[in-house]
Design an enzyme around this catalytic site. Structure first.
Site, short mmCIF file in Angstrom:
data_model
loop_
_atom_site.label_atom_id
_atom_site.label_comp_id
_atom_site.label_asym_id
_atom_site.label_seq_id
_atom_site.Cartn_x
_atom_site.Cartn_y
_atom_site.Cartn_z
CB SER A 180 8.62 -45.88 24.42
OG SER A 180 9.02 -46.63 25.54
CE LYS B 138 7.12 -50.06 24.50
NZ LYS B 138 8.16 -49.19 25.07
CB SER C 262 4.85 -47.10 26.77
OG SER C 262 6.07 -46.96 26.06
CE LYS D 263 4.88 -46.18 22.72
NZ LYS D 263 5.03 -45.21 23.82
#
Length: 516
Positions: A88, A91, A327, A437
């Protein structure tokens, strides 16, 4: 092992200049041509190499990049150009591309329209409901739209309700794991999205037997059946559940579940167009709007339609906030496909999104020539990116005023989003000091973001761990990323000026990543 204990096992200064192999991966060349020595004779790169020999998970492949944003000094790099699964952290690329192309005013729109004629509460002609792939559209939103139709005087439609979406959609990206496809975090990315294309219920044990029973809301237009059993005494040596995805949004659960407690289920809608069609058929009846024709799916609208009722999603920044904090895969891939459509003026697809994201970031000076971008969420096992490339994205976010608001949308350690409860980040010294993140999937545990020493002093970091052993993960006192970031806090003055790339060719290929 705590960091204080780990530090006691760092090799002595006599070994400081040696290359240390910290894991089973063979690409461990981190040599630099200029090294700064501290008062004890350690060079900084070797200091962290030696630290890794103690705290690095023995079976994982690691890639690390850390830089001081106040002076551009590279603090540490290890396998920084090795391509790994981003999960993720992908992203971050999606967020930057969306900010560049879609703009602050962007939102997803859902709209009723018609060419028909309204007289005395009767609409003569077809009614169109155009979907745009809004990942946040709910049944409550649709009920509100139907109520607005009633409030506008429409109680009968002499015609059809045509649900308009893209033809021949690519609803799942290449590289999505097959056994994830029935689970809501891998729900299909379609023009037709209602309630995140996810249905929730329970699998419960029957009181007097090992048989199971299902509990799903009756209004949902799906069919779920079960032959699964509960191993209440947990005596079966092999006990696992299986979910079969059958035609027409029919699902069957079989196999075995250990224990005697109800199991919450979150099943991804397999055919979004059929689901939307059957959902709207039921909702029209509940709204007491009569229709002489059928509810059907269409892929184009005629010219001259008059808008009747519209619904818009939240704007881009709130969408990105949810995407980064939680997420959210569906928002990420919906925006990813929208970026491709806007950038190339073509129908939405993962392929167009991938090409657009790469082109947008390369226009900002980020070299992605050896990366592989497949989707916007990081679900695909075909994605490949390096720690240095992710660091360049983070550096771009720190440098560019238009992108800097993205930093405030990241999860904060021990405070918000996916870092709220992450082990090792819920208490000092990392609590409130890390904005980053996360990127986690089976065998992957990545983290990319910013570490704050104080209000004016920040480090940029990327820690990628692939091939993670579940046994090692359970036995570790804290995630490797937490241990490494603690080492940065404990040694804020340890910097290394890298005048050579990781191949040792004597050229400085490091991109400057300052917050100017």
């Amino acid at each position: 092992m705590s960091l204080a204990i780990a530090a006691a096992f760092i090799p002595a200064a006599s070994n400081a200049g040696a290359d240390v192999n910290t894991n089973t991966n063979t690409n461990t060349n981190t040599n630099t041509n200029t090294k700064q020595l501290d008062s004890k004779g350690y060079d900084d790169q070797s200091y962290y190499d030696n630290l890794l020999s103690v705290i690095a998970p023995p079976h994982s492949q690691l890639s690390i990049f850390a830089q001081d944003l106040t002076n551009n000094e590279i603090l540490y790099q290890h396998n920084a150009d090795t391509l790994l699964l981003p999960a993720s952290t992908q992203k971050l690329l999606t967020a930057v591309a969306a900010m560049r192309v879609l703009g602050e005013e962007f939102s997803f729109a859902t709209q009723f329209s018609t060419k028909g004629r309204l007289s005395h509460g009767v609409l003569t002609g077809d009614l169109y409901l155009s979907f745009s792939g809004d990942p946040t559209l709910t049944t409550d939103d649709l009920r509100a739209m139907l109520k607005s139709l009633k409030d506008a005087g429409i109680h009968t439609v002499k015609g059809n309700l045509l649900l308009v979406g893209q033809a021949k959609e690519q609803t799942r990206a290449p590289g999505w794991v097959w056994d994830d496809l029935g689970i809501c975090y891998a729900a299909p990315v379609s023009s037709f999205i209602i309630n995140q294309n996810c249905v929730k219920g329970q699998l419960k044990p029957k009181l007097a037997s090992s048989a199971s029973q299902l509990n799903f809301p009756r209004y949902l237009p799906i069919k779920v059946s079960t032959t699964a059993v509960f191993d209440k005494m947990q005596q079966e040596p092999f006990c696992e559940l299986n979910l079969a995805r059958l035609p027409d949004n029919h699902y069957h659960i079989s196999g075995c579940y250990p224990g005697d407690k109800p199991l919450n289920l979150a099943i991804a809608v397999d055919d979004p167009a059929l689901y939307a069609k059957e959902m709207l058929t039921r909702m029209l009846k509940s709204a007491h709007i009569k229709m002489s024709g059928q509810v059907a799916v269409a892929h184009r609208t005629p010219f001259g339609l008059k808008p009747l009722v519209s619904h818009k999603s939240e704007g881009l920044e709130p969408l990105l906030r949810t995407m980064l904090l939680d997420s959210d895969n569906l928002i990420a891939d919906s925006l990813f496909k929208a970026v491709g459509a806007h950038y190339y003026k073509v129908p939405e697809s993962f392929h167009a999104g991938a090409r657009a994201v790469k082109a947008i970031l390369e226009a900002d000076g980020i070299d992605l020539s050896h990366s592989q971008i497949i989707d916007g969420s990081g679900l695909s096992r075909y994605n490949l990116i390096s720690a240095r490339q992710l660091a360049e994205v983070l550096g771009l976010m720190a440098q560019d005023e238009k992108l800097r608001p993205l930093i405030a949308l990241l999860p904060v350690a021990g405070v918000s989003g996916t870092l709220n409860y992450k082990r090792g980040f819920q208490q000092p010294p990392l609590m409130n000091k890390v904005s980053a993140k996360t990127g986690s999937m089976q065998g992957v545990d990545n983290l990319a973001g910013y570490l704050s020493l104080d209000a004016s002093h920040q480090f940029l970091f990327v820690v990628m761990e692939n091939g993670q052993s579940q046994k090692s993960k359970k036995q570790s006192p804290a995630p490797f990323s937490a241990l490494f970031l603690q080492s940065l806090l404990d040694n804020p003055q340890q910097t290394v000026k890298s005048q050579g790339d990781e191949n040792g060719d004597g050229k400085n290929n490091s991109k400057k990543l300052s917050a100017q």
